[in-house]
Design an enzyme around this catalytic site. Structure first.
Site, PDB file in Angstrom:
ATOM      1  N   TYR A 125       0.801  -1.228   0.000  1.00  0.00           N
ATOM      2  CA  TYR A 125       0.000   0.000   0.000  1.00  0.00           C
ATOM      3  C   TYR A 125       0.834   1.278   0.000  1.00  0.00           C
ATOM      4  O   TYR A 125       0.299   2.363   0.080  1.00  0.00           O
ATOM      5  CB  TYR A 125      -0.912   0.030   1.237  1.00  0.00           C
ATOM      6  CG  TYR A 125      -2.259  -0.592   0.964  1.00  0.00           C
ATOM      7  CD1 TYR A 125      -2.353  -1.922   0.599  1.00  0.00           C
ATOM      8  CD2 TYR A 125      -3.426   0.149   1.064  1.00  0.00           C
ATOM      9  CE1 TYR A 125      -3.573  -2.506   0.343  1.00  0.00           C
ATOM     10  CE2 TYR A 125      -4.655  -0.418   0.808  1.00  0.00           C
ATOM     11  CZ  TYR A 125      -4.727  -1.742   0.444  1.00  0.00           C
ATOM     12  OH  TYR A 125      -5.936  -2.309   0.192  1.00  0.00           O
ATOM     13  N   LYS A 177       1.683 -15.075   3.367  1.00  0.00           N
ATOM     14  CA  LYS A 177       1.904 -15.812   2.116  1.00  0.00           C
ATOM     15  C   LYS A 177       3.407 -16.042   1.997  1.00  0.00           C
ATOM     16  O   LYS A 177       4.035 -15.766   0.969  1.00  0.00           O
ATOM     17  CB  LYS A 177       1.356 -14.989   0.938  1.00  0.00           C
ATOM     18  CG  LYS A 177       1.351 -15.691  -0.402  1.00  0.00           C
ATOM     19  CD  LYS A 177       0.228 -16.673  -0.583  1.00  0.00           C
ATOM     20  CE  LYS A 177       0.389 -17.450  -1.867  1.00  0.00           C
ATOM     21  NZ  LYS A 177      -0.621 -18.490  -2.050  1.00  0.00           N
ATOM     22  N   ASP A 212      -4.582 -17.795   1.280  1.00  0.00           N
ATOM     23  CA  ASP A 212      -5.596 -18.448   0.436  1.00  0.00           C
ATOM     24  C   ASP A 212      -6.355 -19.526   1.217  1.00  0.00           C
ATOM     25  O   ASP A 212      -7.588 -19.627   1.129  1.00  0.00           O
ATOM     26  CB  ASP A 212      -4.990 -19.014  -0.864  1.00  0.00           C
ATOM     27  CG  ASP A 212      -3.600 -19.590  -0.696  1.00  0.00           C
ATOM     28  OD1 ASP A 212      -2.918 -19.227   0.279  1.00  0.00           O
ATOM     29  OD2 ASP A 212      -3.181 -20.412  -1.523  1.00  0.00           O
ATOM     30  N   ASP A 236      -6.984  -5.983   4.268  1.00  0.00           N
ATOM     31  CA  ASP A 236      -8.037  -5.250   3.570  1.00  0.00           C
ATOM     32  C   ASP A 236      -9.058  -6.240   3.013  1.00  0.00           C
ATOM     33  O   ASP A 236     -10.267  -6.089   3.182  1.00  0.00           O
ATOM     34  CB  ASP A 236      -7.395  -4.434   2.438  1.00  0.00           C
ATOM     35  CG  ASP A 236      -8.383  -3.525   1.754  1.00  0.00           C
ATOM     36  OD1 ASP A 236      -9.356  -3.114   2.413  1.00  0.00           O
ATOM     37  OD2 ASP A 236      -8.201  -3.240   0.559  1.00  0.00           O
TER      38      ASP A 236
END
Ligand code: NAI
Length: 343
Positions: A125, A177, A212, A236
């Protein structure tokens, strides 16, 4: 007499002014001791001061260190940079706290009580993005850089772990991740595990899950989670998913907590499709106001507000359209104020 508290009020864009009015009516009925300084931002800032984040708004928050904010419109693709992201950067609002609790029972998922804590300043971001032109195509290649730091991860994780202890959470799950983005999200995972071992072991259980798999597990069995702590972009996405578990965006509040200020808002956007039509559900911003009261150690008022929201929705069964009801924003607000006043 309760001490007065100066706070900045940003009505925002789209449905912002409607849900802010509803929230002010509820806070007034509660006797909340706020002295509001009304300021503009987003599209309303552009219209009134030629700036999506006018200097007067920044000065006000710098003075009050506290704000209640309606949603701000951000153009997609081009246009100006998100005022929300700029506010987070300006006031170093590094922690985003998004609780999701079932208030209206009987939905697809019942009895949800989850918190997402999102790092608010780093990751993908930071806005380090550009295009590389090739063969006359100005957008042939798009590039973005993500940055996560040890210090930034640690202060967010420390905030989350302290929240977990203070609110009696049993389990904290680090979402990452690190199998693919080994450095960018690995640093967050590694810092969390190290901090837990050093300072929090035994106070709650800690585990971790890949983003995921986390998304799938949240849909199959959300009750296995208690608090999810994660980096900016994943946070988010997950907080909207979690909002969906408790009846949609109209029910999800958010708190942005930082070194220099705290800003409370609904998770949802300005909903231009229903703006000005008396259709908006103000519950998310009302719950954000409850978080603000708690932050100010006005827990009794927060409790009264939550109870009144619960009674309005479930005892009086006054609900807006997004919850399958027929009430408009104004009628819902009237019913809520009646509940707060006990009449
Ligand atoms: P959105 O959250 O505004 O709307 C998505 C859908 O949910 C729409 O169908 C809308 O009608 C509905 N909805 C949202 N809040 C509702 C409420 N309180 N009651 C009933 N229905 C509600 O998301 P969208 O359309 O993607 O974004 C619109 C604008 O808001 C964009 O400019 C975006 O950048 C901005 N935005 C601002 C945020 C903030 O200020 N914190 C957060 C998210 C988006």
């Amino acid at each position: 007499m309760t001490q007065r508290i100066a706070a900045t009020l940003i009505p925002g864009d789209g449905i912002g002014p409607e849900i802010v009015d509803a929230t002010l009516a509820a806070l007034d009925a509660l006797g909340a001791p706020f002295d509001w300084d009304r300021q503009q931002a987003g599209l309303a800032g552009v219209k009134s001061a030629g700036d999506p984040l006018p200097q007067a708004t920044l000065d006000s928050i710098r003075r009050t260190r506290l704000a209640l904010k309606g949603p701000l419109e951000t153009p997609s693709g081009g246009g100006y940079r998100s005022s929300n992201v700029r506010l987070r950067e300006e006031f170093q609002l590094y922690a985003n706290l998004r609780p999701a609790r079932t208030i209206v029972p009987g939905g697809r998922f019942d009895k949800i009580d989850l918190v997402v804590v999102r790092e608010n300043l780093e990751g993908l971001y930071i806005g380090h993005e550009h295009y590389i032109p090739i063969d006359g195509d100005p957008h042939a290649v798009a590039m973005a850089t993500g940055i996560n730091t040890r210090a930034g991860s640690r202060r967010l994780l420390e905030f989350a772990f302290e929240q977990a202890v203070a609110s009696g959470r049993k389990k904290v799950t680090l979402v990452h991740k690190a199998n693919i983005m080994k450095a960018l999200t690995g640093i967050f995972l590694e810092t969390g595990q190290e901090l837990y071992e050093r300072k929090y072991k035994g106070k709650f259980e800690l585990d971790s899950v890949i983003i995921d798999a986390c998304a799938m597990k949240l849909v199959l069995n959300p009750w296995q989670f208690d608090m999810l702590v994660t980096t900016n972009l994943f946070g988010d996405i997950l907080s909207d998913l979690v909002a969906g578990l408790v009846g949609g965006l109209g029910m999800a509040p958010g708190a942005n907590i930082g070194v220099d200020a705290a800003i409370f808002e609904a998770v949802h956007g300005s909903a231009p499709d229903i703006a000005g039509q008396d259709k908006a559900n103000p519950t998310a911003l009302l719950l954000a106001a409850a978080l603000m009261l708690e932050h100010l150690k006005l827990g009794d008022m927060a409790l009264r507000l939550r109870k009144a929201i619960d009674d309005t929705l479930n005892v009086d069964r006054v609900r807006t359209g997004d919850l399958g009801g027929t009430a408009g924003t104004a009628a819902f607000t009237q019913a809520l104020v009646r509940r707060i006043k006990g009449v």
